[in-house]
Motif scaffolding. Structure first.
Motif, PDB file in Angstrom:
ATOM      1  N   ALA A 135       0.827  -1.203   0.000  1.00  0.00           N
ATOM      2  CA  ALA A 135       0.000   0.000   0.000  1.00  0.00           C
ATOM      3  C   ALA A 135       0.863   1.254   0.000  1.00  0.00           C
ATOM      4  O   ALA A 135       0.573   2.235  -0.695  1.00  0.00           O
ATOM      5  CB  ALA A 135      -0.944  -0.002   1.204  1.00  0.00           C
ATOM      6  N   TRP A 138       2.329   1.771  -3.401  1.00  0.00           N
ATOM      7  CA  TRP A 138       1.329   2.365  -4.303  1.00  0.00           C
ATOM      8  C   TRP A 138       1.180   3.856  -4.020  1.00  0.00           C
ATOM      9  O   TRP A 138       1.105   4.670  -4.954  1.00  0.00           O
ATOM     10  CB  TRP A 138      -0.010   1.664  -4.105  1.00  0.00           C
ATOM     11  CG  TRP A 138      -1.165   2.400  -4.716  1.00  0.00           C
ATOM     12  CD1 TRP A 138      -1.535   2.422  -6.022  1.00  0.00           C
ATOM     13  CD2 TRP A 138      -2.096   3.254  -4.023  1.00  0.00           C
ATOM     14  NE1 TRP A 138      -2.635   3.230  -6.195  1.00  0.00           N
ATOM     15  CE2 TRP A 138      -3.001   3.750  -4.990  1.00  0.00           C
ATOM     16  CE3 TRP A 138      -2.247   3.633  -2.691  1.00  0.00           C
ATOM     17  CZ2 TRP A 138      -4.039   4.620  -4.648  1.00  0.00           C
ATOM     18  CZ3 TRP A 138      -3.280   4.492  -2.355  1.00  0.00           C
ATOM     19  CH2 TRP A 138      -4.167   4.979  -3.331  1.00  0.00           C
ATOM     20  N   PHE A 139       1.128   4.244  -2.749  1.00  0.00           N
ATOM     21  CA  PHE A 139       0.948   5.645  -2.395  1.00  0.00           C
ATOM     22  C   PHE A 139       2.123   6.489  -2.875  1.00  0.00           C
ATOM     23  O   PHE A 139       1.939   7.586  -3.414  1.00  0.00           O
ATOM     24  CB  PHE A 139       0.783   5.774  -0.875  1.00  0.00           C
ATOM     25  CG  PHE A 139       0.676   7.191  -0.389  1.00  0.00           C
ATOM     26  CD1 PHE A 139      -0.475   7.933  -0.639  1.00  0.00           C
ATOM     27  CD2 PHE A 139       1.710   7.792   0.305  1.00  0.00           C
ATOM     28  CE1 PHE A 139      -0.582   9.244  -0.201  1.00  0.00           C
ATOM     29  CE2 PHE A 139       1.607   9.101   0.748  1.00  0.00           C
ATOM     30  CZ  PHE A 139       0.463   9.827   0.495  1.00  0.00           C
ATOM     31  N   PHE A 150      -6.338   3.015   1.066  1.00  0.00           N
ATOM     32  CA  PHE A 150      -5.199   2.114   0.898  1.00  0.00           C
ATOM     33  C   PHE A 150      -5.644   0.717   0.491  1.00  0.00           C
ATOM     34  O   PHE A 150      -4.960   0.052  -0.287  1.00  0.00           O
ATOM     35  CB  PHE A 150      -4.392   2.050   2.199  1.00  0.00           C
ATOM     36  CG  PHE A 150      -3.624   3.299   2.497  1.00  0.00           C
ATOM     37  CD1 PHE A 150      -2.456   3.594   1.830  1.00  0.00           C
ATOM     38  CD2 PHE A 150      -4.076   4.194   3.452  1.00  0.00           C
ATOM     39  CE1 PHE A 150      -1.741   4.748   2.093  1.00  0.00           C
ATOM     40  CE2 PHE A 150      -3.373   5.351   3.734  1.00  0.00           C
ATOM     41  CZ  PHE A 150      -2.203   5.632   3.049  1.00  0.00           C
ATOM     42  N   ARG A 197      -8.355  -0.241  -1.274  1.00  0.00           N
ATOM     43  CA  ARG A 197      -8.803  -0.302  -2.662  1.00  0.00           C
ATOM     44  C   ARG A 197      -7.811   0.326  -3.634  1.00  0.00           C
ATOM     45  O   ARG A 197      -8.015   0.270  -4.846  1.00  0.00           O
ATOM     46  CB  ARG A 197     -10.161   0.392  -2.803  1.00  0.00           C
ATOM     47  CG  ARG A 197     -11.276  -0.262  -2.008  1.00  0.00           C
ATOM     48  CD  ARG A 197     -12.614   0.369  -2.316  1.00  0.00           C
ATOM     49  NE  ARG A 197     -12.950   0.233  -3.728  1.00  0.00           N
ATOM     50  CZ  ARG A 197     -14.051   0.709  -4.281  1.00  0.00           C
ATOM     51  NH1 ARG A 197     -14.924   1.371  -3.530  1.00  0.00           N
ATOM     52  NH2 ARG A 197     -14.290   0.537  -5.571  1.00  0.00           N
ATOM     53  N   ARG A 198      -6.758   0.949  -3.128  1.00  0.00           N
ATOM     54  CA  ARG A 198      -5.758   1.623  -3.974  1.00  0.00           C
ATOM     55  C   ARG A 198      -6.449   2.602  -4.916  1.00  0.00           C
ATOM     56  O   ARG A 198      -6.218   2.592  -6.130  1.00  0.00           O
ATOM     57  CB  ARG A 198      -4.958   0.612  -4.787  1.00  0.00           C
ATOM     58  CG  ARG A 198      -4.379  -0.556  -4.012  1.00  0.00           C
ATOM     59  CD  ARG A 198      -3.197  -0.157  -3.165  1.00  0.00           C
ATOM     60  NE  ARG A 198      -2.403  -1.315  -2.816  1.00  0.00           N
ATOM     61  CZ  ARG A 198      -2.628  -2.113  -1.774  1.00  0.00           C
ATOM     62  NH1 ARG A 198      -3.657  -1.855  -0.974  1.00  0.00           N
ATOM     63  NH2 ARG A 198      -1.850  -3.135  -1.518  1.00  0.00           N
ATOM     64  N   SER A 199      -7.284   3.466  -4.347  1.00  0.00           N
ATOM     65  CA  SER A 199      -8.080   4.366  -5.177  1.00  0.00           C
ATOM     66  C   SER A 199      -8.063   5.762  -4.584  1.00  0.00           C
ATOM     67  O   SER A 199      -8.530   5.968  -3.454  1.00  0.00           O
ATOM     68  CB  SER A 199      -9.526   3.851  -5.280  1.00  0.00           C
ATOM     69  OG  SER A 199     -10.357   4.799  -5.908  1.00  0.00           O
ATOM     70  N   THR A 252      -9.033   7.090 -11.453  1.00  0.00           N
ATOM     71  CA  THR A 252      -9.151   5.628 -11.393  1.00  0.00           C
ATOM     72  C   THR A 252      -9.597   5.106 -12.743  1.00  0.00           C
ATOM     73  O   THR A 252     -10.590   5.588 -13.287  1.00  0.00           O
ATOM     74  CB  THR A 252     -10.161   5.214 -10.323  1.00  0.00           C
ATOM     75  OG1 THR A 252      -9.752   5.802  -9.079  1.00  0.00           O
ATOM     76  CG2 THR A 252     -10.219   3.703 -10.184  1.00  0.00           C
TER      77      THR A 252
END
Length: 229
Positions: free
Chosen positions: A28, A31-32, A92, A94-96, A152
Motif C-alpha cells: 500500500a 502504491w501511495f 489504501f 482499494r488503492r483508489s 481511477t
C-alpha cells in the motif's frame, strides 16, 4: 478526569489504530509513493505526526465525554475513530484516490458533528478544533487534487493490443516446435582390422543393420577363416 475513563478511551484509540493500520502495508505504501502528488503535499513525517496527534486528540475528547457521561460526544467520538479507519480501508485497501476523496467527504460528517457536540466543553472544543480545521482546509483539497491527478481507470477496461509498445514481445506466446528426428538411415561406419578380409568387414556392417549376409558371402580358397553361423 477519572483514571477509568482515560484507560477506556486509550484502549479504544489504540484498538482503532491497530485495526486501521492493518490496511497500510508495504504494498500500500509503495502504491501511495507511486501516485502523482500535488506540489503542496506534506512530507511523510508530517503525515505521521498528524496521525499521532489525531489519536491523542480524539482519545482525549472521548475520555472527557466518558468522564462527563456525555452520551452524544462519546458516540460521535467513537464514530470518528471508526470513520478514520474506514477511510484507511477504502483509500489504501482499494488503492483508489477517488475512493479516498469520497471517503473523506463522508468522514467529515461525524467529525463536524463531534465538534458541535463538544461546544459546551471548552477543553474538548479547543483540543479538537485544530484537527477539524486541518481536515476541512487541507485534507479535503489535498484528496481532491490527488484524485484529479490520479484518476481511477474504468472497470472492465482492457488495454488495446494495438497500443502495445514495440519491443515488448508478442501478444501470444510462441508455440513450441519439435526438433527434426534424427535420420534413421544414418550410415554406420566401421573400421575393419588389418587382418580381416574386406568381405568380413562388409558382413559386420550389414549385420548391424539386422540383415543376415552369411548366405551372400562366397567361400574363399586359401588362407583365412570364414565367418561361422
Amino acid at each position: 478526569m477519572r483514571r477509568r475513563s482515560v484507560l477506556r478511551a486509550s484502549a479504544c484509540a489504540v484498538a482503532a489504530a491497530i485495526a486501521g493500520n492493518a490496511f497500510i502495508g508495504k504494498p500500500a505504501m509503495a502504491w501511495f509513493r507511486g501516485l502523482t502528488a500535488p506540489r503542496w503535499q506534506l512530507p511523510m513525517p508530517a503525515f505521521l505526526g498528524v496521525g499521532a496527534a489525531y489519536y491523542g486528540i480524539v482519545g482525549y475528547v472521548l475520555a472527557r465525554g466518558l468522564d462527563r457521561r456525555d452520551a452524544r460526544s462519546t458516540a460521535w467520538s467513537l464514530a470518528v475513530l471508526v470513520g478514520n479507519e474506514a477511510w484507511n480501508g477504502v483509500f489504501f485497501g482499494r488503492r483508489s484516490a477517488r475512493a479516498g476523496f469520497v471517503g473523506l467527504c463522508a468522514f467529515t460528517v461525524p467529525l463536524v458533528a463531534l465538534q458541535r457536540s463538544v461546544a459546551g466543553d471548552a477543553r474538548s472544543r479547543n483540543a479538537l478544533a485544530p484537527y477539524t480545521a486541518y481536515v476541512l482546509l487541507y485534507d479535503l483539497p489535498w484528496t481532491y487534487r490527488l484524485w484529479r491527478l490520479n484518476p481511477t481507470p474504468a472497470r472492465g477496461h482492457r488495454p488495446d493490443p494495438r497500443d502495445r509498445r514495440p519491443g515488448t514481445g508478442p501478444i501470444h506466446p510462441p508455440t513450441a516446435t519439435s526438433s527434426p528426428p534424427e535420420d534413421a538411415d544414418a550410415t554406420i561406419t566401421l573400421t575393419a582390422p588389418q587382418d580381416v578380409h574386406p568381405a568380413q568387414a562388409t558382413a559386420s556392417r550389414d549385420g548391424a543393420s539386422g540383415h543376415d549376409v552369411r548366405a551372400d558371402l562366397p567361400l574363399r580358397t586359401g588362407g583365412g577363416a570364414c565367418p561361422r553361423g
